[in-house]
Write a protein that holds these residues in place. Structure first.
Motif, PDB file in Angstrom:
ATOM      1  N   PRO A 146      -9.489   8.420   6.287  1.00 55.26           N
ATOM      2  CA  PRO A 146     -10.350   9.329   7.041  1.00 55.26           C
ATOM      3  C   PRO A 146     -11.030   8.580   8.190  1.00 55.26           C
ATOM      4  O   PRO A 146     -11.560   7.478   8.010  1.00 55.26           O
ATOM      5  N   GLY A 147     -10.987   9.179   9.374  1.00 58.71           N
ATOM      6  CA  GLY A 147     -11.665   8.590  10.516  1.00 58.71           C
ATOM      7  C   GLY A 147     -10.922   7.465  11.204  1.00 58.71           C
ATOM      8  O   GLY A 147     -11.480   6.841  12.118  1.00 58.71           O
ATOM      9  N   ASP A 148      -9.690   7.175  10.783  1.00 56.64           N
ATOM     10  CA  ASP A 148      -8.968   6.098  11.449  1.00 56.64           C
ATOM     11  C   ASP A 148      -8.563   6.532  12.861  1.00 56.64           C
ATOM     12  O   ASP A 148      -8.810   7.666  13.286  1.00 56.64           O
ATOM     13  N   GLU A 149      -7.961   5.612  13.609  1.00 53.68           N
ATOM     14  CA  GLU A 149      -7.689   5.911  15.008  1.00 53.68           C
ATOM     15  C   GLU A 149      -6.728   7.081  15.160  1.00 53.68           C
ATOM     16  O   GLU A 149      -6.864   7.890  16.095  1.00 53.68           O
ATOM     17  N   ALA A 150      -5.764   7.202  14.270  1.00 54.11           N
ATOM     18  CA  ALA A 150      -4.851   8.336  14.337  1.00 54.11           C
ATOM     19  C   ALA A 150      -5.620   9.653  14.209  1.00 54.11           C
ATOM     20  O   ALA A 150      -5.317  10.634  14.909  1.00 54.11           O
ATOM     21  N   GLU A 151      -6.612   9.679  13.336  1.00 45.97           N
ATOM     22  CA  GLU A 151      -7.410  10.895  13.181  1.00 45.97           C
ATOM     23  C   GLU A 151      -8.250  11.165  14.428  1.00 45.97           C
ATOM     24  O   GLU A 151      -8.432  12.320  14.836  1.00 45.97           O
ATOM     25  N   GLN A 152      -8.737  10.112  15.057  1.00 45.93           N
ATOM     26  CA  GLN A 152      -9.472  10.291  16.307  1.00 45.93           C
ATOM     27  C   GLN A 152      -8.557  10.857  17.392  1.00 45.93           C
ATOM     28  O   GLN A 152      -8.975  11.721  18.171  1.00 45.93           O
ATOM     29  N   LEU A 185       2.442   6.212  18.174  1.00 48.97           N
ATOM     30  CA  LEU A 185       1.243   5.778  18.867  1.00 48.97           C
ATOM     31  C   LEU A 185       0.297   5.029  17.946  1.00 48.97           C
ATOM     32  O   LEU A 185      -0.372   4.077  18.373  1.00 48.97           O
ATOM     33  N   ASP A 186       0.225   5.414  16.691  1.00 49.74           N
ATOM     34  CA  ASP A 186      -0.670   4.729  15.765  1.00 49.74           C
ATOM     35  C   ASP A 186      -0.129   4.841  14.351  1.00 49.74           C
ATOM     36  O   ASP A 186       0.266   5.921  13.915  1.00 49.74           O
ATOM     37  N   ALA A 187      -0.132   3.692  13.633  1.00 46.04           N
ATOM     38  CA  ALA A 187       0.390   3.638  12.271  1.00 46.04           C
ATOM     39  C   ALA A 187      -0.689   3.824  11.220  1.00 46.04           C
ATOM     40  O   ALA A 187      -0.424   3.674  10.024  1.00 46.04           O
ATOM     41  N   GLY A 188      -1.902   4.152  11.635  1.00 43.48           N
ATOM     42  CA  GLY A 188      -2.944   4.509  10.687  1.00 43.48           C
ATOM     43  C   GLY A 188      -3.753   3.348  10.151  1.00 43.48           C
ATOM     44  O   GLY A 188      -3.457   2.174  10.393  1.00 43.48           O
ATOM     45  N   ALA A 189      -4.814   3.710   9.415  1.00 43.22           N
ATOM     46  CA  ALA A 189      -5.760   2.752   8.833  1.00 43.22           C
ATOM     47  C   ALA A 189      -6.286   1.840   9.950  1.00 43.22           C
ATOM     48  O   ALA A 189      -6.616   2.304  11.031  1.00 43.22           O
ATOM     49  N   ASP A 190      -6.351   0.527   9.671  1.00 40.02           N
ATOM     50  CA  ASP A 190      -6.857  -0.402  10.678  1.00 40.02           C
ATOM     51  C   ASP A 190      -5.739  -1.153  11.369  1.00 40.02           C
ATOM     52  O   ASP A 190      -5.948  -2.220  11.939  1.00 40.02           O
ATOM     53  N   SER A 191      -4.525  -0.584  11.345  1.00 32.47           N
ATOM     54  CA  SER A 191      -3.363  -1.295  11.860  1.00 32.47           C
ATOM     55  C   SER A 191      -3.378  -1.464  13.379  1.00 32.47           C
ATOM     56  O   SER A 191      -2.868  -2.455  13.894  1.00 32.47           O
ATOM     57  N   ASP A 192      -3.942  -0.476  14.092  1.00 32.39           N
ATOM     58  CA  ASP A 192      -3.833  -0.447  15.547  1.00 32.39           C
ATOM     59  C   ASP A 192      -2.385  -0.700  15.955  1.00 32.39           C
ATOM     60  O   ASP A 192      -2.099  -1.359  16.951  1.00 32.39           O
ATOM     61  N   GLY A 193      -1.467  -0.149  15.152  1.00 30.99           N
ATOM     62  CA  GLY A 193      -0.054  -0.447  15.312  1.00 30.99           C
ATOM     63  C   GLY A 193       0.686   0.651  16.050  1.00 30.99           C
ATOM     64  O   GLY A 193       0.438   1.841  15.853  1.00 30.99           O
ATOM     65  N   TYR A 194       1.627   0.261  16.900  1.00 28.12           N
ATOM     66  CA  TYR A 194       2.441   1.212  17.645  1.00 28.12           C
ATOM     67  C   TYR A 194       3.900   0.764  17.590  1.00 28.12           C
ATOM     68  O   TYR A 194       4.208  -0.418  17.368  1.00 28.12           O
ATOM     69  N   ALA A 195       4.802   1.715  17.771  1.00 27.81           N
ATOM     70  CA  ALA A 195       6.233   1.414  17.711  1.00 27.81           C
ATOM     71  C   ALA A 195       6.960   2.236  18.768  1.00 27.81           C
ATOM     72  O   ALA A 195       6.624   3.394  19.014  1.00 27.81           O
ATOM     73  N   ILE A 196       7.952   1.619  19.385  1.00 24.77           N
ATOM     74  CA  ILE A 196       8.815   2.321  20.331  1.00 24.77           C
ATOM     75  C   ILE A 196      10.240   2.205  19.815  1.00 24.77           C
ATOM     76  O   ILE A 196      10.732   1.099  19.582  1.00 24.77           O
TER      77      ILE A 196
END
Length: 363
Positions: free
Chosen positions: A93-99, A236-247
């Motif tokens: 809840p509230g992770d960057e993906a949710e934002q 764009l975002d893999a959730g939680a605190d990952s700040d992860g992206y993939a192309i």
């Protein structure tokens, strides 16, 4: 006007393009080849997307960004954009993906929300049960950086701009002078778009801009997931605190994984050889939500250099005839063509306030 641009990344190339179209006499300096593999703009691709969470002003500027890219495709005679949409994956809840989700909903932008099972069925590379939900938007994709840079370099040379690649600028003067090993040249305006190298030319900006070294890793997925990735949107975002992206592997490229967590302050020329363990350090941020990630074969790791501002907004500095445009903070590429058009609109007339307002996107 006689205008120099120092730095041949996407902001510099696009500014040279737009200023040349406006009838100015443009000279572009780039310390390496174009595209330069060491620059932030030199990797294979970058994400373009509407989602911006709290930075809603940039979300609204995406329309202008697309318009600028369309103008550029017309001039180049070829489109270097894969419009495969983008995916967000929320794990907490509230992770960057949710934002991102909340910002898209608030802006009325398209978003298809899927629960964990539905998302894993639609995107087979996701592991069901390891995330809360996913969201897909068709409004986004990947810009093919190396093809764009090559196309712009050719266009500039064919339209009268002076392009000096493999030419290091050792100093710039606010009076409008550019100094290289060949000597000093005077201009009406000097625009520095040198990315992480700007602090070597304008050290006074160290209080506003911070240079970081980061890396991305390319992988080949297991054969039975190849088709799923071939048709995948950018993540764009893999959730939680990952700040992860993939192309995904598009436009002849590999599958790229990157995370904003894998960065450290560093001068742009330092420590540019990838360490053997960096790919695994990046990979760990994606397990979960990616399934069977240990079966992905590592292909290569690429280092990058960026400048960031404290609030991750783009920055402008002006002193006399010298303008410094820093449109980065890890999300600048998608606005490259639009930045170039805005530079051509505002800089020759000295409209610093208007350009700064657009770059900061606070409206």
């Amino acid at each position: 006007m006689k205008i120099a641009i120092v730095g041949g990344g996407i902001a510099g190339l696009s500014s040279a393009w737009a200023l040349t179209k406006a009838g100015h006499q443009v000279t572009l300096y780039e310390q390496g080849p174009i595209p330069n593999p060491l620059s932030a703009s030199g990797d294979e691709h970058r994400i373009i997307r509407r989602a911006y969470g709290g930075l809603s002003g940039y979300a609204r500027r995406i329309d202008e960004a697309y318009g600028a890219w369309d103008e550029l495709w017309d001039d180049l005679g070829e489109k270097h954009l894969v419009e495969n949409g983008f995916l967000i994956v929320s794990r907490q809840p509230g992770d960057e993906a949710e934002q991102y989700r909340d910002g898209l909903i608030a802006g009325g932008y398209p978003l298809d929300l899927l629960d964990s099972g539905e998302a894993a069925e639609r995107f087979a590379f996701l592991e069901a049960g390891t995330f809360r939900y996913a969201g897909f938007s068709p409004e986004g994709g990947a810009l093919l950086c190396q093809k764009i840079a090559g196309g712009l370099e050719g266009w500039l040379r064919n339209h009268g701009a002076a392009v000096h690649d493999n030419t290091t600028v050792t100093a710039v003067d606010p009076a409008g002078t550019v100094i290289t090993a060949e000597g000093a040249t005077d201009f009406d305006i000097v625009i520095v778009t040198a990315g992480a190298w700007v602090l070597g030319l304008v050290p006074d900006l160290a209080g506003r801009l911070t240079a970081y070294r980061t890396a991305v890793a390319y992988f080949t997925p297991p054969p039975d997931l190849a088709d799923a990735w071939a048709d995948a949107p950018v993540m764009l975002d893999a959730g939680a605190d990952s700040d992860g992206y993939a192309i995904p592997p598009i436009g002849g490229s590999g599958l790229k994984l990157g995370t904003g967590n894998h960065k450290r302050q560093s001068p742009p020329d330092a420590d540019r050889t990838p360490a053997p363990d960096e790919a695994d350090a990046i990979r760990r941020w994606f397990s979960p939500p990616l399934a069977r990630l240990d079966e992905y074969r590592h292909e290569k790791t690429v280092t990058c250099a960026y400048t960031f501002t404290a609030d991750e907004r783009f920055a402008l500095h002006r002193r006399d005839r010298l303008w410094v445009v820093s449109a980065c903070s890890g999300h600048g590429y998608k606005f490259g063509a639009a930045v170039g058009r805005r530079v051509a609109r505002h800089v020759p007339g000295g409209e610093a306030d208007a350009l700064q307002a657009w770059l900061e996107a606070r409206d």
